[in-house]
Write an enzyme that holds these catalytic residues in place. Structure first.
Site, short mmCIF file in Angstrom:
data_model
loop_
_atom_site.label_atom_id
_atom_site.label_comp_id
_atom_site.label_asym_id
_atom_site.label_seq_id
_atom_site.Cartn_x
_atom_site.Cartn_y
_atom_site.Cartn_z
N SER A 145 0.86 -1.20 0.00
CA SER A 145 0.00 0.00 0.00
C SER A 145 0.88 1.24 0.00
O SER A 145 2.09 1.16 0.22
CB SER A 145 -0.88 0.02 1.25
OG SER A 145 -0.14 0.46 2.37
N ASP A 146 0.29 2.38 -0.20
CA ASP A 146 1.02 3.62 0.08
C ASP A 146 0.87 3.92 1.58
O ASP A 146 0.16 3.22 2.31
CB ASP A 146 0.54 4.77 -0.81
CG ASP A 146 1.62 5.85 -0.94
OD1 ASP A 146 2.57 5.87 -0.13
OD2 ASP A 146 1.52 6.71 -1.86
N TYR A 147 1.52 4.95 1.99
CA TYR A 147 1.62 5.34 3.39
C TYR A 147 0.22 5.52 4.02
O TYR A 147 -0.47 6.48 3.69
CB TYR A 147 2.35 6.68 3.43
CG TYR A 147 3.21 6.97 4.63
CD1 TYR A 147 4.59 7.01 4.51
CD2 TYR A 147 2.66 7.25 5.87
CE1 TYR A 147 5.41 7.34 5.58
CE2 TYR A 147 3.47 7.57 6.94
CZ TYR A 147 4.85 7.61 6.79
OH TYR A 147 5.65 7.93 7.86
N THR A 148 -0.15 4.60 4.87
CA THR A 148 -1.46 4.61 5.55
C THR A 148 -2.65 4.63 4.59
O THR A 148 -3.75 5.03 4.97
CB THR A 148 -1.61 5.78 6.57
OG1 THR A 148 -1.51 7.03 5.88
CG2 THR A 148 -0.60 5.72 7.68
#
Ligand code: NOJ
Length: 766
Positions: free
Chosen positions: A291-294
């Site tokens: 995923s991307d950051y959060t």
């Protein structure tokens, strides 16, 4: 190396859990052996340990790349709750963290160590948008190769690059991180970058796993505002946005990062169509999806449900690893109990993470990338030399009236502007491992290259901006915009005095490094007022005015284009910027860059891109016409079109000659033309080939890039070039999303940019 493998085996055996045959990774990492190894390991793993592998953490302490950082990292590693970590560098530091995983966790599984290695590591190259303007695939690949060598010598095995998001909106700050507006060029660059990072595979310890991002369509955020909604037709995606991701997958990229935005109403991170149907089933991707950051957690704000719901959604969709948010870590066990996810899905995700580690050789030697002896591979003089050469290739000459450039190596130059002596701004956005103090500012480069007969008078002339809010918002990573104690008037006065004493003015102006990049969108993409005022005062002196422009996006440059004598766009050229700028200004290198994103006349024209559709009421390039697709107050044309860029020399294009006027689907059409260097300098030219499908079952763009060749011609030299067009070049996505060709009339264009072309017609027979 061998000794570690033995230690690893010993630790395994001591844990009393596996047999030698199961754990011994083969020196030849065939898929079969990898499967056996990973299966064997997974048989020993508890559910918690499997979920732990899906957790990617960042401990903080370095350059922040997101709003939150992970807590209790060491303890989590010990407990087997971490699969990978990013944001730290240095072989010793990485080794000490790896040791926690390898020596203190139950199964001794090594961690992945990643970083945003985006345009170089410590040797920082031009920002990707600049790099793309070189149109030079071997050089682009070389930049990634050097980045991989340095990053792996610095403890890392995973780069969150290439970023291949197509962007047609220069307001979007992250346009700086990609390769511009064109899917064909973007695909070539994606391939070159993956090859540069991963080499022929991951077998060597100086290659690292690349991560293509942000999957998908992140560059189409509405209004150019970061993280904003994306709404796009499937045909538009397939045609204009997906090809570079696909090119990276075809080049065997090891990992894919999901994007923040939604696609067809479902955030990419939880989008099963995207991550499973398209990526895995249609494209056959076998690597790791992170995923991307959060971005898992952020699906709650998107309105997709609570953390447990969105985490299950992401796993179901095909996401393997959760960056920072710990939604997987904290909810998947519960979701399994409640039958919201399956054991098979968790196993599948865990397998992907372990496979990545296997391919990187980490089970063989978890400290494979922790060799302090390799320090000399980082920031070597050879790498800096390459950075200088690559930077010079990325610069684009936008204007050069009366051949004011190149500069003579004699006389007096007034070097003015807030970016003339600003080490801090040379590297550009996303240079997290770079040390700006090592960078060469323009003034230093000018002095290095000019020789003893040039007198340089420096004056800052203006702040990058006087707008205190913009200054505050830009300076999050440090004082990139340094606000002078003097008044704007005093500073301008000093610059004007310098200009009066000089033969000509070189004004180094533009954006601060972090006026582009993540969360750095702008609604007004002109030069800040303070610098505009400076330029106007300088122009009034009547001295020849050369603008050296720093920018992470196309800017609106009407005044500059009208009143400056020359404009050299240098983006953010990286660690050797100053030397490379001087090489080009003084003619040691003849500029050859071509822009890869259109420069609008004003923001009202955005989105603006060369490969637009014709519409039913096309603008005809002349005066405003009522009931046509045009504006009352501005033309449709960009200030500088895609592919545009000048040289100190002048290239003449001959007429096109086609091998045939009709081809069958199994035949190739050869397009020939003569190109001559008729100016006074040796130089490189990027010759671009476009096609147009005149009639089809779906509307087709007015032009599409289908090939280019970069040629070097000595002054006075001519060369015949040949392009070949086959049916693959004429295919497109039809309304059933089939990749087809349709017989009929086509046009072919060849030229120095997307606007100034020679053309010819041909027919594709059934
Ligand atoms: C968020 C960015 O969108 C992404 O490009 C980057 O790789 C991660 N943060 C990690 O820093």
């Amino acid at each position: 190396m061998k000794s570690f493998r033995n230690l690893f085996l010993l630790l395994f055996l001591l844990a009393g859990t596996v047999t030698l045959a199961q754990v011994k990774p083969s020196p030849a990492p065939t898929e079969l052996r990898m499967n056996q190894f990973v299966q064997g390991l997974m048989q020993k793993m508890t559910l918690d340990e499997k979920i732990g592998q899906l957790n990617l953490v960042t401990p903080g302490g370095g350059v922040a790349t997101g709003a939150v950082v992970s807590q209790g990292v060491e303890e989590k590693i010990r407990k087997g709750q971490v699969g990978g970590l990013f944001g730290i560098t240095g072989p010793d530091k990485v080794r000490s963290v790896q040791e926690i995983a390898v020596k203190e966790s139950r199964l001794h599984i090594p961690l992945l160590f990643g970083l945003d290695v985006i345009h170089g590591h410590k040797t920082v190259f031009p920002i990707p948008l600049g790099l793309s303007c070189s149109w030079d695939m071997p050089l682009i690949e070389k930049s990634a190769r050097i980045a991989a060598t340095e990053a792996t010598a610095d403890g890392l095995c995973w780069a969150f690059s290439p970023m291949v998001d197509i962007a047609r909106d220069p307001r979007w700050g992250r346009i700086a991180e990609g390769s511009g507006e064109d899917a064909y060029l973007g695909s070539q660059i994606a391939k070159a970058m993956v090859k540069g990072y991963q080499g022929e595979g991951l077998a060597k310890n100086n290659t690292l796993m690349a991560c293509v991002k942000h999957f998908a369509l992140y560059g189409a955020a509405e209004a150019g505002r970061d993280y904003n909604t994306v709404d796009m037709s499937r045909i538009g995606m397939y045609q204009n946005y997906l090809p570079p991701y696909k090119a990276a997958v075809d080049a065997a990229v090891g990992s894919v990062m999901s994007s923040f935005n939604e696609i067809d109403g479902i955030p990419a991170t939880g989008n099963k169509w995207l991550l499973t149907d398209l990526l895995r089933k249609q494209w056959g991707f076998k690597g790791l999806v992170v995923s991307d950051y959060t971005s898992v957690n952020e699906m709650s704000a998107h309105g997709m449900g609570d953390l447990q719901t969105v985490s299950a959604l992401a796993l179901n969709a095909g996401l393997n690893m959760d960056m920072v948010g710990e939604g997987f870590l904290t909810t998947l066990k519960k979701s399994l109990k409640e039958h919201k996810v399956t054991q098979q899905q968790i196993d599948e995700a865990c397998k992907r993470v372990l496979e990545a580690k296997y391919k990187l050789g980490l089970f063989d030697d978890p400290y494979r990338y922790c060799n302090v002896q390799r320090a000399n591979e980082i920031l070597s003089s050879e790498n800096r030399k390459a950075a200088r050469e690559i930077a010079a290739h990325s610069f684009v000459l936008l204007k050069n009236a009366k051949q004011v450039l190149p500069l003579k190596k004699s006389g007096t130059i007034a070097l003015v502007g807030p970016l003339a002596d600003s080490k801090r701004n040379m590297l550009g956005t996303w240079s997290v491992a770079g040390d700006w103090q090592q960078s060469i500012p323009v003034i230093e480069g000018m002095k290095n290259v000019a020789g003893n007969n040039v007198n340089i008078i420096f004056a800052k002339g203006a702040n990058i901006s006087d707008d205190s809010l913009l200054v505050k918002r830009t300076n999050v990573f440090g004082p990139e915009i340094e606000v002078d104690k003097r008044s704007p008037e005093e500073m301008i006065q000093e610059a004007v005095e310098a200009a009066t004493k000089a033969d000509l003015v070189v004004a180094v102006v533009g954006e601060a490094a972090d006026m582009t990049g993540e969360a750095s969108s702008r609604s007004d993409i002109s030069l800040p007022k303070s610098q505009e005022n400076l330029l106007k005062a300088l122009a009034k002196t009547g001295k020849p005015l050369v603008i050296v422009l720093f920018n992470g996006r196309p800017l609106t440059l009407n005044w500059e284009n009208k009143y400056a004598d020359a404009i050299l766009d240098v983006w953010f050229g990286g660690i050797e910027t100053g030397n490379a700028v001087a090489d080009v200004l003084f003619g040691d290198y003849n500029p050859s860059g071509k822009i890869t994103a259109s420069f609008p006349v004003n923001t009202g024209q955005i989105p603006i891109y060369y490969n637009h559709k014709n519409t039913g009421r096309p603008y005809n390039g002349e005066e405003f016409a009522k009931f046509k697709s045009n504006y009352l107050d501005v033309s449709n044309d960009p200030l500088y079109p895609f592919g545009y860029g000048l040289s100190y020399t002048s290239f003449q294009y001959g007429e096109l000659s086609l091998s045939k006027t009709k081809i069958r689907p199994n035949e190739k059409l050869r397009v020939k033309l003569k190109i001559s260097n008729e100016g006074n300098f040796d130089g490189e030219e990027t010759v671009q080939l476009y096609i147009r499908d005149m009639v089809a079952t779906v509307t087709r763009p007015v032009k599409e890039l289908k090939g280019f060749q970069k040629v070097f011609l000595k002054k006075g030299e001519s060369r015949e070039l040949e392009f070949s067009i086959g049916v693959e070049d004429l295919k497109f996505w039809n309304s059933n999303l089939k990749w087809v060709y349709e017989p009929g009339a086509f046009q072919v264009f060849v030229g120095t940019n997307s606007r100034d072309v020679k053309e010819a017609s041909f027919e594709l027979l059934p």
